[in-house]
Every structure is written in C-alpha cells, then in structure tokens.
Motif scaffolding. Structure first.
Motif, PDB file in Angstrom:
ATOM      1  N   ALA A 399       0.831  -1.197   0.000  1.00  0.00           N
ATOM      2  CA  ALA A 399       0.000   0.000   0.000  1.00  0.00           C
ATOM      3  C   ALA A 399       0.868   1.251   0.000  1.00  0.00           C
ATOM      4  O   ALA A 399       2.082   1.197   0.214  1.00  0.00           O
ATOM      5  N   GLU A 400       0.223   2.398  -0.231  1.00  0.00           N
ATOM      6  CA  GLU A 400       0.950   3.667  -0.271  1.00  0.00           C
ATOM      7  C   GLU A 400       1.577   4.020   1.065  1.00  0.00           C
ATOM      8  O   GLU A 400       2.526   4.800   1.123  1.00  0.00           O
ATOM      9  N   ASN A 401       1.078   3.444   2.168  1.00  0.00           N
ATOM     10  CA  ASN A 401       1.671   3.712   3.479  1.00  0.00           C
ATOM     11  C   ASN A 401       2.897   2.847   3.746  1.00  0.00           C
ATOM     12  O   ASN A 401       3.471   2.896   4.832  1.00  0.00           O
ATOM     13  N   GLY A 402       3.324   2.054   2.756  1.00  0.00           N
ATOM     14  CA  GLY A 402       4.529   1.243   2.896  1.00  0.00           C
ATOM     15  C   GLY A 402       4.311  -0.110   3.530  1.00  0.00           C
ATOM     16  O   GLY A 402       5.272  -0.874   3.691  1.00  0.00           O
ATOM     17  N   LYS A 403       3.085  -0.442   3.854  1.00  0.00           N
ATOM     18  CA  LYS A 403       2.812  -1.758   4.441  1.00  0.00           C
ATOM     19  C   LYS A 403       2.585  -2.785   3.337  1.00  0.00           C
ATOM     20  O   LYS A 403       1.858  -2.529   2.370  1.00  0.00           O
ATOM     21  N   ALA A 404       3.222  -3.940   3.508  1.00  0.00           N
ATOM     22  CA  ALA A 404       3.023  -5.054   2.589  1.00  0.00           C
ATOM     23  C   ALA A 404       1.957  -5.979   3.153  1.00  0.00           C
ATOM     24  O   ALA A 404       1.987  -6.339   4.336  1.00  0.00           O
ATOM     25  N   PHE A 405       1.001  -6.385   2.304  1.00  0.00           N
ATOM     26  CA  PHE A 405      -0.075  -7.291   2.680  1.00  0.00           C
ATOM     27  C   PHE A 405       0.109  -8.588   1.885  1.00  0.00           C
ATOM     28  O   PHE A 405       0.202  -8.557   0.649  1.00  0.00           O
ATOM     29  N   ILE A 406       0.162  -9.709   2.615  1.00  0.00           N
ATOM     30  CA  ILE A 406       0.518 -10.991   2.005  1.00  0.00           C
ATOM     31  C   ILE A 406      -0.568 -12.000   2.345  1.00  0.00           C
ATOM     32  O   ILE A 406      -0.912 -12.203   3.523  1.00  0.00           O
ATOM     33  N   GLY A 407      -1.131 -12.618   1.320  1.00  0.00           N
ATOM     34  CA  GLY A 407      -2.256 -13.531   1.509  1.00  0.00           C
ATOM     35  C   GLY A 407      -1.830 -14.979   1.702  1.00  0.00           C
ATOM     36  O   GLY A 407      -0.818 -15.426   1.150  1.00  0.00           O
ATOM     37  N   ASP A 408      -2.647 -15.704   2.465  1.00  0.00           N
ATOM     38  CA  ASP A 408      -2.335 -17.107   2.767  1.00  0.00           C
ATOM     39  C   ASP A 408      -3.625 -17.831   3.134  1.00  0.00           C
ATOM     40  O   ASP A 408      -4.709 -17.233   3.161  1.00  0.00           O
ATOM     41  N   ALA A 409      -3.502 -19.123   3.407  1.00  0.00           N
ATOM     42  CA  ALA A 409      -4.629 -19.941   3.865  1.00  0.00           C
ATOM     43  C   ALA A 409      -4.157 -20.809   5.019  1.00  0.00           C
ATOM     44  O   ALA A 409      -2.952 -21.078   5.156  1.00  0.00           O
ATOM     45  N   ASP A 410      -5.103 -21.258   5.844  1.00  0.00           N
ATOM     46  CA  ASP A 410      -4.697 -22.163   6.911  1.00  0.00           C
ATOM     47  C   ASP A 410      -4.427 -23.557   6.329  1.00  0.00           C
ATOM     48  O   ASP A 410      -4.595 -23.796   5.124  1.00  0.00           O
ATOM     49  N   ALA A 411      -3.995 -24.468   7.159  1.00  0.00           N
ATOM     50  CA  ALA A 411      -3.582 -25.788   6.693  1.00  0.00           C
ATOM     51  C   ALA A 411      -4.716 -26.552   6.028  1.00  0.00           C
ATOM     52  O   ALA A 411      -4.474 -27.395   5.153  1.00  0.00           O
ATOM     53  N   LEU A 412      -5.942 -26.269   6.418  1.00  0.00           N
ATOM     54  CA  LEU A 412      -7.101 -26.980   5.856  1.00  0.00           C
ATOM     55  C   LEU A 412      -7.760 -26.208   4.717  1.00  0.00           C
ATOM     56  O   LEU A 412      -8.761 -26.667   4.163  1.00  0.00           O
ATOM     57  N   TRP A 413      -7.203 -25.073   4.353  1.00  0.00           N
ATOM     58  CA  TRP A 413      -7.781 -24.216   3.319  1.00  0.00           C
ATOM     59  C   TRP A 413      -9.256 -23.897   3.620  1.00  0.00           C
ATOM     60  O   TRP A 413     -10.114 -23.900   2.749  1.00  0.00           O
ATOM     61  N   ALA A 414      -9.491 -23.623   4.887  1.00  0.00           N
ATOM     62  CA  ALA A 414     -10.847 -23.239   5.283  1.00  0.00           C
ATOM     63  C   ALA A 414     -10.942 -21.734   5.464  1.00  0.00           C
ATOM     64  O   ALA A 414     -11.888 -21.100   4.998  1.00  0.00           O
ATOM     65  N   ASP A 415      -9.966 -21.165   6.145  1.00  0.00           N
ATOM     66  CA  ASP A 415      -9.954 -19.728   6.397  1.00  0.00           C
ATOM     67  C   ASP A 415      -8.818 -19.061   5.625  1.00  0.00           C
ATOM     68  O   ASP A 415      -7.867 -19.719   5.203  1.00  0.00           O
ATOM     69  N   GLY A 416      -8.946 -17.761   5.496  1.00  0.00           N
ATOM     70  CA  GLY A 416      -7.895 -16.995   4.840  1.00  0.00           C
ATOM     71  C   GLY A 416      -7.163 -16.125   5.828  1.00  0.00           C
ATOM     72  O   GLY A 416      -7.741 -15.649   6.805  1.00  0.00           O
ATOM     73  N   TYR A 417      -5.859 -15.937   5.576  1.00  0.00           N
ATOM     74  CA  TYR A 417      -5.030 -15.092   6.413  1.00  0.00           C
ATOM     75  C   TYR A 417      -4.425 -13.976   5.563  1.00  0.00           C
ATOM     76  O   TYR A 417      -4.099 -14.177   4.387  1.00  0.00           O
ATOM     77  N   VAL A 418      -4.235 -12.827   6.219  1.00  0.00           N
ATOM     78  CA  VAL A 418      -3.441 -11.770   5.611  1.00  0.00           C
ATOM     79  C   VAL A 418      -2.398 -11.332   6.628  1.00  0.00           C
ATOM     80  O   VAL A 418      -2.727 -10.949   7.749  1.00  0.00           O
ATOM     81  N   TYR A 419      -1.124 -11.435   6.217  1.00  0.00           N
ATOM     82  CA  TYR A 419      -0.030 -10.968   7.048  1.00  0.00           C
ATOM     83  C   TYR A 419       0.306  -9.532   6.643  1.00  0.00           C
ATOM     84  O   TYR A 419       0.128  -9.141   5.489  1.00  0.00           O
ATOM     85  N   VAL A 420       0.832  -8.772   7.619  1.00  0.00           N
ATOM     86  CA  VAL A 420       1.173  -7.376   7.359  1.00  0.00           C
ATOM     87  C   VAL A 420       2.618  -7.137   7.782  1.00  0.00           C
ATOM     88  O   VAL A 420       3.012  -7.474   8.901  1.00  0.00           O
ATOM     89  N   VAL A 421       3.409  -6.568   6.866  1.00  0.00           N
ATOM     90  CA  VAL A 421       4.823  -6.290   7.127  1.00  0.00           C
ATOM     91  C   VAL A 421       5.093  -4.817   6.819  1.00  0.00           C
ATOM     92  O   VAL A 421       4.669  -4.306   5.776  1.00  0.00           O
ATOM     93  N   ASP A 422       5.797  -4.149   7.719  1.00  0.00           N
ATOM     94  CA  ASP A 422       6.206  -2.763   7.492  1.00  0.00           C
ATOM     95  C   ASP A 422       7.500  -2.784   6.688  1.00  0.00           C
ATOM     96  O   ASP A 422       8.558  -3.203   7.190  1.00  0.00           O
TER      97      ASP A 422
END
Length: 492
Positions: A399-422
């Motif tokens: 994003a323009e604020n410099g944060k990186a957003f990274i998508g993932d799934a849990d081990a069972l591919w039931a839920d979604g995760y988003v990690y955030v890195v500065d």
C-alpha cells in the motif's frame, strides 16, 4: 582691370547669395538685425543650422519615426502573429467514472514552433449532461450510469474522449470464466459484464486495462496447429465485444502488466517475456533462463523483474533456489540476469511506493518448505533481506503507506489469512500467530491496491466475496458478492 573685374564678380556673387538666402528662408531683414555682421559668416552659419535642423534632423526624424519605427510596428503587428496550433490531444481517450466521482482530463496543445501548452483557453463540453458534466477546467463528474463524450476545443481543433459512468473495478470470475465488474459508489456488481456471453475465457489468469479495453492473459485457449497454446482475449468495455491476439512462441501466457502503451506478458511454458506495442499490436519476445517458468512480472524503469517459479511440469518439482530474472531493456543487446533467492517457488512480487525495493513471496512446496519473503534492493539488484512467514503465502501487494499485505490460507484451506509487514524496517506487524483473519474464505486467492482510495481488494473464493480492507487499521469496509474473483483491474 583684372582686379576690378574680380572684385565686381565677387560682390555680385555675394549679393546673389544673400538675396537667395533671404528668399529661400522667407526672411525680410538682415540676420540678427546687426548691420556689422559678416554676411558670409551669417550665411554659412545659418545655412548649416538650417540644413542640420530643418533638413538633416527632420530627415532623420522622418526616416526613423515614419519609416523605421512604422516598419517595425507594421512588421510586429502584421507579420508576427505567434505560433500556429498544429495539434490538440487529450490525456485519456476512454475513462470510467462512477456516479458523484470527478476525474480531471488534461488537454495538450501543440504548436508549430515545437512547444506544447496545457493552460490555454480550452472549451470543454459533455454531449450528455444528464450522464456526465464537465467544467472549464476539465473536471468531469459522473451523474447517472450511462455513456457520454467529453470534448475539448481550442481555435479550430477538437479532441474527444468516451466515458462510461458506472463500474470502474473489473475482475475475472475464475470459475465462471467471464468478466465481472463492481461499482464502488453504488455497490452494484455485474457478474457477467458482457451480459449472457457465457464463457469467453479458457484459463484466465491475469488482466490489465488500457484505453477502454481489458487485456486478459488466457493461458489455455486459441491454439492453432502452427501456433503455441494460449493468447490474449481483448474485451472492448464500451462496445462489449471480444477479440483475440496470438503470438507464435508465446506459450501459456500467465501474467500481464501494462505500463504506458506497452503490455508485458509472461509465457510460463515457453520461458519468455513478450513486450506488446498496444498501438499496432506487434510483439517482441525475449528468452528467459531455460527453466524460469515465469509467473509474475514487475516493471521498474527500463527493467522487467520476472518471477521464475522454476516449476517442472514433468517432475512436479521446483528448481532450487528460486530466481528473479532481470531483463534490462537499456542494454544493447537486451540482457537477462538471474538473481537467486533463498526459497523455492516464488509466486508474486510487489514494488515499494518509492521504487527502491522489490518484495518477492516464495510459497515453498506446501509441505516441507514454507513461505519466505525476500527483499531485493533495486539499486544494486541484490538480496537485501529475507524473513520467514510460515505456511504457504502467495499474493502480495504494498500500500501507499509502505505496508506489505501478504495472503495465505490455513492448513485446511478453510480460512484466509493476511499478514502485514512494514517495509520501512521489515517489522512483521501481523504474522502467522496473529494474522488478519477471513473466516471461511478458503484462502486468499488474489489481492490488489485501489488507485482510487488506496484500499486493499481481497479475493475470498470460499465466501464468494471481495473484501475491501483499510490499509491503516485493517478494518473491512465492504464485502460485495463477487463469485470467484481474481485479476482485479481499476479503470481510470
């Protein structure tokens, strides 16, 4: 006798000169009323003065004022009329503008002296003010869904742009293989933008928009006996018609990015990168490393950074280490240089807002090697940092604020995760132990940053939604139903 004759002759000449001077000057008396004046001195002096003042000075004044000055004025007024207008162009020839949203057109005037201007006395008009209005600064505002034309006029020249008022977010329904759209203002979603055209793609994977046409990288369609598999599907967003482009030697096109008037398309099975001139649709293909299997590309300056998954479809394995192939178009001939990165199977990449770093997500093999993010310093094209995220992340946006957003799934591919890195210091703000959770999403399949408001668009296939997330506090702003979205494009 001779002297007397000479004296008489001299007196006669003097008297004649005096008489002539008086007649010529209109004088009735002696010069200066002085009887003792020497007539020859008076005559000479007066003649010189008269000649200088009356003849020479007047001549100079007449010549300079009447002739030279008048000539200069005439030349400036009559001959020097300034540069002539030779061209008038708008910055966009097609645009999408939602209701209540204003977007600014810029007009450029070109002159025969080689100069250009953008601040002339342009006259702006809309041919349907019930759909779109435009002010005299080129600010066009959507009023109601529909189509309108904006025109700009200067002197005897006019240029125009076509505008759709309505949806400006487009994406692929990856399960239905159709084009869909979303109106950010009204919230309306068109599951099939082309209205009952049914399947128009075979295996769509990526999309970009240029001047009112959506270019879709379709990796499994349009093969002919003398051409490789795959091509581009072009969707005219105004006419709602489709066409195709195929390039011999480009096999399994996977990712398309458009910069200005060039499209960069990766050939996953042909290990090459096609650069397409969008004006004439010609293409130049550049070979990458033999086992690159490119899956993503980012353009920075005169370089293309191609993400090489190094996937071998024959053995179902990934080459180790992962690589980024740097295509340097400024070199003659063009060079391709690989950068090794620490983890196998890199999938997607994103550039920081200041253009200094490229962040690459390596997914790993899903069971023994897990996710790693690698930062590449674009000033030196070397690895600057690398850190583990765990699990098997794939998509990334910054994003323009410099944060990186990274998508993932849990081990069972039931839920979604988003990690955030500065990206300022690579601090993990929301990691594997505390991700932004999307329950029931079946994993985050794609993400994109909106150029309109900076929000993050997140593809949730399990819930058949697009989640619109704030990049600042990670709150969910909207969840429009959008089937199985991927390849988000924002038409400006």
């Amino acid at each position: 006798m001779f002297s007397q004759k000479l004296l008489r002759s001299g007196l006669f000449v003097v008297l004649a000169l005096i008489a002539g001077l008086c007649i010529g000057c209109g004088c009735g008396d002696d010069d200066d009323d002085d009887d003792n004046d020497n007539p020859s001195i008076d005559d000479d002096a007066d003649d010189d003065a008269d000649d200088d003042v009356n003849d020479d000075v007047n001549d100079d004044v007449d010549d300079d004022v009447d002739d030279d000055v008048d000539d200069d004025v005439d030349d400036d007024v009559d001959d020097d009329t300034g540069p002539e207008l030779v061209g008038l162009y708008l910055d966009h020839y097609t645009r999408a503008i939602p209701q209540t949203v204003a977007k600014t057109f810029t007009a450029t005037a070109e002159w025969d002296d080689g100069s250009t201007t953008t601040t002339d006395d342009f006259v702006w008009e809309s041919d349907d003010t019930g759909v779109l209005t435009v002010d005299q600064n080129g600010n066009a505002t959507g009023v109601a869904d529909g189509a309108a034309t904006v025109s700009v006029t200067l002197q005897d020249m006019t240029d125009h742009a076509d505008v759709i008022v309505g949806a400006d977010v487009f994406f692929i329904d990856a399960v239905g293989d159709v084009l869909s759209s979303y109106d950010r203002i009204t919230g309306a979603v068109a599951d099939d933008y082309l209205a009952a055209r049914d399947v128009i793609f075979e295996v769509p994977s990526s999309m970009a928009i240029w001047e009112g046409t959506a270019y879709v990288a379709d990796s499994g369609a349009h093969a002919t006996p003398d051409e490789e598999d795959g091509g581009l599907v072009l969707v005219d967003l105004f006419e709602k018609t489709t066409s195709t482009l195929e390039y011999a030697g480009l096999d399994n096109p996977w990712t398309i990015k458009i910069v200005e008037d060039a499209a960069f398309v990766t050939g996953q099975l042909s290990n090459n990168l096609a650069v397409v001139n969008l004006w004439d649709e010609s293409a130049v293909l550049y070979d990458l490393t033999a086992d690159c299997a490119p899956v993503d590309v980012e353009i920075v300056g005169e370089k293309a950074y191609v993400i090489c998954s190094r996937y071998d479809s024959g053995t179902w394995t990934y080459g180790d280490p992962g690589q980024v192939a740097v295509v340097d178009f400024s070199a003659d001939p063009v060079t391709v240089t690989p950068i090794d990165i620490p983890r196998i199977n890199p999938q997607q990449a994103a550039v920081t807002p200041d253009g200094s770093s490229l962040y690459v997500v390596s997914t790993g093999d899903y069971f023994s090697a897990f996710g790693v993010v690698t930062e590449i310093d674009l000033a030196t094209d070397t690895v600057a940092a690398s850190f583990d995220l765990g699990n098997s992340p794939g998509p990334i946006v910054i994003a323009e604020n410099g944060k990186a957003f990274i998508g993932d799934a849990d081990a069972l591919w039931a839920d979604g995760y988003v990690y955030v890195v500065d990206t300022e210091d690579n601090t993990i703000l929301r990691g594997a132990g505390d991700p932004v959770l999307f329950t029931g999403s079946a994993g985050i399949m794609d993400m994109a940053v909106s150029p309109f408001d900076g929000n993050i668009y997140i593809a949730n296939w399990g819930t058949t939604q697009t989640s619109v997330m704030s990049p600042d506090d990670y709150s969910i702003l909207n969840n429009p139903a959008t089937n199985s979205p991927q390849g988000y494009c924002f038409w400006q």
